[in-house]
Design an enzyme around this catalytic site. Sequence first.
Site, PDB file in Angstrom:
ATOM      1  N   THR A  33      16.194 -33.575 -11.674  1.00 27.52           N
ATOM      2  CA  THR A  33      17.540 -33.854 -12.188  1.00 27.52           C
ATOM      3  C   THR A  33      17.418 -34.847 -13.343  1.00 27.52           C
ATOM      4  OG1 THR A  33      17.872 -35.787 -10.795  1.00 27.52           O
ATOM      5  CG2 THR A  33      18.547 -33.658  -9.864  1.00 27.52           C
ATOM      6  N   ASN A  91      24.848 -37.852 -18.798  1.00 29.06           N
ATOM      7  CA  ASN A  91      25.828 -36.801 -19.093  1.00 29.06           C
ATOM      8  C   ASN A  91      27.177 -37.300 -19.605  1.00 29.06           C
ATOM      9  OD1 ASN A  91      24.265 -34.510 -18.780  1.00 29.06           O
ATOM     10  ND2 ASN A  91      24.293 -34.730 -16.554  1.00 29.06           N
ATOM     11  N   HIS A 118      18.235 -27.744  -8.529  1.00 32.01           N
ATOM     12  CA  HIS A 118      17.903 -29.108  -8.129  1.00 32.01           C
ATOM     13  C   HIS A 118      17.647 -29.239  -6.634  1.00 32.01           C
ATOM     14  CE1 HIS A 118      18.618 -30.424 -12.073  1.00 32.01           C
ATOM     15  NE2 HIS A 118      19.930 -30.386 -12.040  1.00 32.01           N
ATOM     16  N   TRP A 157      23.450 -40.905  -4.982  1.00 29.93           N
ATOM     17  CA  TRP A 157      23.846 -40.648  -3.597  1.00 29.93           C
ATOM     18  C   TRP A 157      24.329 -39.202  -3.489  1.00 29.93           C
ATOM     19  CZ3 TRP A 157      22.935 -43.320   0.731  1.00 29.93           C
ATOM     20  CH2 TRP A 157      23.568 -42.895   1.899  1.00 29.93           C
TER      21      TRP A 157
HETATM   22  N1  CTP Z   1      23.353 -38.055  -8.796  1.00 34.45           N
HETATM   23  C1  CTP Z   1      23.203 -38.398  -7.460  1.00 34.45           C
HETATM   24  N2  CTP Z   1      24.193 -38.093  -6.576  1.00 34.45           N
HETATM   25  C2  CTP Z   1      25.308 -37.472  -6.956  1.00 34.45           C
HETATM   26  C3  CTP Z   1      25.475 -37.107  -8.318  1.00 34.45           C
HETATM   27  C4  CTP Z   1      24.471 -37.421  -9.213  1.00 34.45           C
HETATM   28  O1  CTP Z   1      22.186 -38.950  -7.079  1.00 34.45           O
HETATM   29  N3  CTP Z   1      26.267 -37.227  -6.074  1.00 34.45           N
HETATM   30  C5  CTP Z   1      22.309 -38.449  -9.764  1.00 34.45           C
HETATM   31  C6  CTP Z   1      21.325 -37.321 -10.046  1.00 34.45           C
HETATM   32  O2  CTP Z   1      20.039 -37.865 -10.227  1.00 34.45           O
HETATM   33  C7  CTP Z   1      21.842 -36.754 -11.350  1.00 34.45           C
HETATM   34  C8  CTP Z   1      22.406 -37.982 -12.036  1.00 34.45           C
HETATM   35  O3  CTP Z   1      22.931 -38.784 -10.984  1.00 34.45           O
HETATM   36  O4  CTP Z   1      20.857 -36.165 -12.138  1.00 34.45           O
HETATM   37  C9  CTP Z   1      23.486 -37.661 -13.045  1.00 34.45           C
HETATM   38  O5  CTP Z   1      24.489 -36.879 -12.429  1.00 34.45           O
HETATM   39  P1  CTP Z   1      25.000 -35.532 -13.080  1.00 34.45           P
HETATM   40  O6  CTP Z   1      25.612 -35.792 -14.374  1.00 34.45           O
HETATM   41  O7  CTP Z   1      25.792 -34.818 -12.056  1.00 34.45           O
HETATM   42  O8  CTP Z   1      23.626 -34.796 -13.369  1.00 34.45           O
HETATM   43  P2  CTP Z   1      23.061 -33.405 -12.897  1.00 34.45           P
HETATM   44  O9  CTP Z   1      23.975 -32.733 -11.911  1.00 34.45           O
HETATM   45  O10 CTP Z   1      21.653 -33.615 -12.493  1.00 34.45           O
HETATM   46  O11 CTP Z   1      23.138 -32.629 -14.164  1.00 34.45           O
HETATM   47  P3  CTP Z   1      22.199 -31.449 -14.468  1.00 34.45           P
HETATM   48  O12 CTP Z   1      22.276 -30.496 -13.307  1.00 34.45           O
HETATM   49  O13 CTP Z   1      22.871 -30.921 -15.685  1.00 34.45           O
HETATM   50  O14 CTP Z   1      20.845 -32.076 -14.679  1.00 34.45           O
END
Ligand code: CTP
Length: 319
Positions: free
Chosen positions: A241, A132, A293, A263
């Site tokens: 995700t 992203n 998710h 995390w």
């Molecule tokens: N992620 C994680 N823990 C977090 C934030 C993110 O494990 N606190 C991981 C997730 O697998 C996520 C990836 O990092 O898909 C990328 O984060 P982000 O850009 O926030 O992706 P998403 O929220 O999954 O975006 P979307 O809902 O648009 O798929």
Amino acid sequence: RMDLSINSSSSPAVVGRSNESMKHQDRPVPSQWSHNQTLSLKIRKHVLKFLDAEKDISVLKGTLKPGDIIHYVFDRDSTMNVSQNLYALLPRTSPLKGKHFRTCAIVGNSGILLNSGCGKEIDAHSFVIRCNLAPVQEYTQDVGTKTDLVTMNPSVIQRAFEDLANDTWREKLLQRLHSLNGSILWIPAFMAKGGKERVEWVNELILKHHINIRTAYPSLRLLHAVRGYWLTNKVYIKRPTTGLLMYTLATRFCNRIYLYGFWPFPRDQDQNPVKYHYYDSLKYGYMSQASPHTMPLEFKALKALHQQGALKLTVGQCD
Ligand code: CTP
């Protein structure tokens, strides 16, 4: 049913449902780790029964033409026309054709990366995947800079670039795209109708400014295929995700897979607060029932794979 060891009775923790998965980590992620090549190869083979990263990573030019009608994956009743710009940016051959890497890093966006000092380690991997369009410049110590593939959900344009409301935001996005410098920009363009204009804006910018990147637009079947793989392995995710998608794709072309920034919990293993993203103030919204998710559940599955040596999760500091 496939007998993947992530489901075996020796690791029942993998299969968790929502109430259990909301709980904070029960046991810490073990720091002792060694790679299990046999299991990695077995997983690659099983994933290949559902999808082929080489093909599904992008729709190719040969398969579409301008004007073709596509039904959005999540909004089946809505359609889009393949524009001239989109067509121009479709790759002729898969950006991953015949690719094999010794080690790959997949960098998630959790605040767990802050003060990790993982930047150097991440940059030392043969192929680095980021999610992203997360910023790297101000965080190089912790996240590194090397980027071979970066994803861009259309919603990022709204969230991080104010829907390109004025020249300042347009310039900011342009700079971020220029900084990618030859790497792959992966845009899920066919998922939700809400992304329609945002994808078009980005496509137009890339072409107009001759930005040096290789674009890729995941196939219509990728999401269902990835979900199918995990469901078959009793990991009952709603919608994978971006991070899980990237891991699943990476099994095809990476011998060893290292995960950073995964995390999905507001506290770390020592109970210190953890930001949802390392770079902004977004909150833990996915916890709501409405979210598509099931991140903590995904995390459990990844942690089990770490314990078995199929991938390495880093959730603390790098040496
Ligand atoms: N992620 C994680 N823990 C977090 C934030 C993110 O494990 N606190 C991981 C997730 O697998 C996520 C990836 O990092 O898909 C990328 O984060 P982000 O850009 O926030 O992706 P998403 O929220 O999954 O975006 P979307 O809902 O648009 O798929």
